[in-house]
Design an enzyme around this catalytic site. Structure first.
Site, PDB file in Angstrom:
ATOM      1  N   LYS A  13      10.650  33.124 -10.425  1.00 13.29           N
ATOM      2  CA  LYS A  13      12.048  33.122  -9.990  1.00 13.29           C
ATOM      3  C   LYS A  13      12.794  32.185 -10.929  1.00 13.29           C
ATOM      4  CE  LYS A  13      14.707  32.310  -5.677  1.00 13.29           C
ATOM      5  NZ  LYS A  13      14.601  31.867  -4.258  1.00 13.29           N
ATOM      6  N   SER A  33      16.967  35.199  -1.219  1.00 15.51           N
ATOM      7  CA  SER A  33      17.501  35.095  -2.565  1.00 15.51           C
ATOM      8  C   SER A  33      16.514  35.503  -3.657  1.00 15.51           C
ATOM      9  CB  SER A  33      17.962  33.664  -2.827  1.00 15.51           C
ATOM     10  OG  SER A  33      16.856  32.767  -2.784  1.00 15.51           O
ATOM     11  N   SER A  80      14.056  33.176   1.949  1.00 13.79           N
ATOM     12  CA  SER A  80      14.210  33.810   0.641  1.00 13.79           C
ATOM     13  C   SER A  80      12.961  34.445   0.046  1.00 13.79           C
ATOM     14  CB  SER A  80      14.764  32.805  -0.363  1.00 13.79           C
ATOM     15  OG  SER A  80      16.152  32.736  -0.221  1.00 13.79           O
TER      16      SER A  80
END
Ligand code: GLN
Length: 459
Positions: free
Chosen positions: A66, A141, A165
């Protein structure tokens, strides 16, 4: 997952991942950066294998991070303009431990800027698309990481989970995702969002892979004083039938019928295997969302104050004096949702409002911790939905912050309590959208949770 050996080269594994990454990128916008130089690292691993040297347990395995994990490869942008141009001199502990076992970063994945969001639509680079429907959100996210695993680009990807997330995008894309007990994996080198809630975790295709990744990454780190010694907890994992809690208090009408059905199916399956189902009353969970959306902005407003255009990343060129430079840089560099949280955070921490908001939220958090303790005195694990709906349409909620926040109603309480949660796939809707459920365990039950998920998978 497939590792490199004398028969399978690291170069072939990495090449295949890079080829897929490029092929899917235009349609899905999964990556903020693709690491074509990963091939060089794969060659080194192959040379070591040819020489009979030791390679780790993840030798040659391509993975994605990420884009809020720091490491010198590529720019760490957190999908925000304000970090554009920032190359980190340090490597996040989790990335370092994965690389030490031979895993190879093939790219950085898209997220809601600074991990603020539930759809990856708050990204400066634009939204990542759902792996099953290009008209729908990937979740967030960590949307990019979830889709990278769902489309088979990489066998695993890193994520962060502050309020859902990892678990929510995992459920929106039919993959496994773990948010460990708070402190299990070092947060060092990860862009801070809500420091008291942030957890590093993973997406993978099955629970056994999650177990391996936890073994590699968990444990104390002198750079993060909140880290725990391991992920095993105090008590050995007991075999045999379990008591599984189902939460009565979630307002059923607010949960999509497909998700209620998926839960019912799994409950029946568990009962057929001899597990006992227990109905739990957890009334304090109704305060979780409100408490989360006070505590998170409070910590966000503090953590984001370091981005001033002076030290790193983007700087607005328009400014005539220092005050203007700060204002313009932050005004242009943050996304609207980042600014909303900075404003709310400063408000709830301000004198005069601190007692009414922040302190109340902190008290609600204590109630929630106690409620989980009480629940786990009655059962081994809890099974609940991750979110009230399957993947929603792009644009459907992005202009309505409260509707977006409501997506998190079932995920945030785990972070407030520090307990681990694991998303397991739970079938699909009639239209082919993925459904997921979360298994929740007491603090430090991570290994048992993964083991139980593995058993459910076999069932
Ligand atoms: N959706 C939640 C939020 O926007 C959680 C985000 C996260 O876990 N990073 O705050």
């Amino acid at each position: 997952m497939k590792t490199a050996s004398k028969e399978v080269s690291a170069v072939s594994l990495v090449q295949e991942a890079l080829e897929k990454a490029h092929r899917y990128q235009d349609d899905y916008r999964i990556f903020t950066w693709i690491n074509d130089a990963a091939i060089e690292r794969a060659k080194e691993i192959d040379a070591r294998i040819a020489n009979g040297e030791g390679v780790g347990c993840l030798a040659g395995v391509p993975f994605a991070i990420k884009d809020n994990f720091l490491c010198p490869a590529g720019e760490t942008t957190a999908s925000a303009l304000i970090l554009n141009g920032f190359t980190s001199p340090v490597t996040a502990t989790a990335v370092k431990r994965l690389e030490a076992e031979g895993a190879i970063v093939i790219g950085r994945t898209n997220l809601d800027a600074f991990a603020h969001g539930s759809s990856t639509e708050n990204s400066y680079y634009g939204p990542t698309k759902n792996s099953k429907d290009l008209g729908r959100v990937a979740g967030g996210s960590s949307g990019g990481s979830a889709v990278a695993v769902a489309l088979g680009i990489v066998p695993f990807a890193t994520g962060t989970d502050t309020g859902g997330s990892i678990r929510q995008p995992a459920s929106f894309n039919g993959v496994y995702g773990i948010k460990p007990t708070y402190g299990t994996i070092s947060r060092y080198g990860v862009v801070a969002m809500t420091s008291s809630l942030d957890c590093v975790g993973f997406f993978a295709k099955d629970a056994a892979d999650l177990d391996l990744l936890m073994q590699v990454c968990a444990g104390r780190d002198s750079y993060d004083m909140t880290t725990l010694p391991d992920y095993y907890g105090q008590e050995p994992v007991k075999d045999g039938t379990k008591k599984i809690g189902i939460i009565k208090d979630f307002d059923n009408d607010a949960v999509a019928p497909e998700i209620r059905d998926a839960l019912k199916r799994k409950v029946e399956l568990l009962q057929n295997k001899g597990h006992e189902i227990i109905e739990l009353e957890m009334p304090a969970l109704k305060y979780a969302l409100a408490a989360y959306y006070i505590i998170t902005p409070a910590e966000v407003s503090s953590n984001l104050s370091r981005h001033d255009g002076i030290r790193y990343g983007y700087r607005s060129e328009k400014s005539e004096h220092l005050g203007e430079l700060y204002e313009n840089t932050r005004g242009e560099g943050f996304m609207p949702e980042n600014k909303r949280r900075i404003m709310i955070g400063n408000f709830v921490l301000s004198s005069g409002f601190y007692d009414a908001y922040y302190l109340k939220a902190a008290k609600a958090r204590t109630l929630i911790i106690k409620e989980y303790n009480k629940a786990f005195a009655q059962c081994d694990f809890i099974l609940t939905p991750v979110s009230p709906n399957p993947a929603f349409k792009l644009g459907e909620k992005v202009n309505d912050p409260v509707a977006m926040y409501l997506e998190d109603v079932m995920s945030v309480s785990l972070n407030l309590a520090g307990v681990p949660g694991l998303t397991i796939p739970a079938g699909q809707t009639a239209e082919g959208l993925d459904l997921g459920l979360q298994l929740v365990g007491p603090r430090r039950s991570d290994q048992g949770l993964i083991k139980f998920a593995t058993e459910m998978e076999e069932a």
